[in-house]
Design a protein around this motif. Structure first.
Motif, short mmCIF file in Angstrom:
data_model
loop_
_atom_site.label_atom_id
_atom_site.label_comp_id
_atom_site.label_asym_id
_atom_site.label_seq_id
_atom_site.Cartn_x
_atom_site.Cartn_y
_atom_site.Cartn_z
N ASP A 180 0.57 -1.09 0.02
CA ASP A 180 0.35 0.04 0.33
C ASP A 180 0.66 1.36 -0.06
OD1 ASP A 180 -2.23 -1.52 0.16
OD2 ASP A 180 -2.07 -1.87 1.95
N ASP A 229 -1.16 7.79 2.68
CA ASP A 229 -2.32 8.17 2.72
C ASP A 229 -1.18 9.82 3.25
OD1 ASP A 229 -4.57 9.29 4.34
OD2 ASP A 229 -5.09 8.89 1.81
N HIS A 273 -2.54 10.92 5.29
CA HIS A 273 -3.90 11.42 6.47
C HIS A 273 -2.96 10.55 7.19
CE1 HIS A 273 -6.86 13.51 4.49
NE2 HIS A 273 -6.34 14.75 5.15
N ASP A 274 -1.94 9.41 7.24
CA ASP A 274 -1.99 8.58 7.55
C ASP A 274 -0.18 9.14 8.43
OD1 ASP A 274 -0.46 6.11 8.95
OD2 ASP A 274 0.11 5.54 6.41
N ILE A 313 5.70 10.11 1.86
CA ILE A 313 4.08 10.35 1.31
C ILE A 313 4.55 11.28 0.08
CG2 ILE A 313 2.35 12.16 1.29
CD1 ILE A 313 2.63 10.63 4.62
N GLN A 356 2.74 9.05 -8.02
CA GLN A 356 1.75 8.73 -8.68
C GLN A 356 0.87 9.70 -9.55
OE1 GLN A 356 -1.90 8.73 -5.93
NE2 GLN A 356 -2.75 7.84 -6.97
#
Length: 88
Positions: A39, A42, A44-45, A53, A60
């Motif tokens: 994964d 994110d 917000h992680d 991040i 991406q």
């Protein structure tokens, strides 16, 4: 509105959705190969570092931009082949 533009609109939308799915799958495979993680982080992680991040977001974004450009260009070329005119 010309015939090529009318033809291009629905095809462009369909190919855009397909391109998004392809870009998402390509990003997930690339992230797994680069980071060794299933994964991507994110924003917000809270357990992930800023660098990780931002690197994931940059990767991406690059993948989505390249896929979008390829899909848009391919669609326009296809419409020109069918109608004889450029849809833009």
């Amino acid at each position: 509105m010309s015939g090529s533009k009318i033809l291009y609109k629905p095809l462009g939308m369909a190919f855009g959705m397909l391109g998004g799915a392809v870009a998402s799958a390509l990003f997930n495979r690339t992230w797994k190969a680069v980071a060794g993680q299933d994964d991507a982080p994110d924003a917000h992680d809270e357990n992930r570092a800023w660098g990780e991040i931002l690197a994931a977001a940059a990767l991406q974004g690059a993948i989505f931009a390249v896929v979008k450009a390829a899909v848009d260009r391919g669609g326009a070329v296809g419409v020109r082949r069918v109608t004889g005119t450029w849809p833009g």
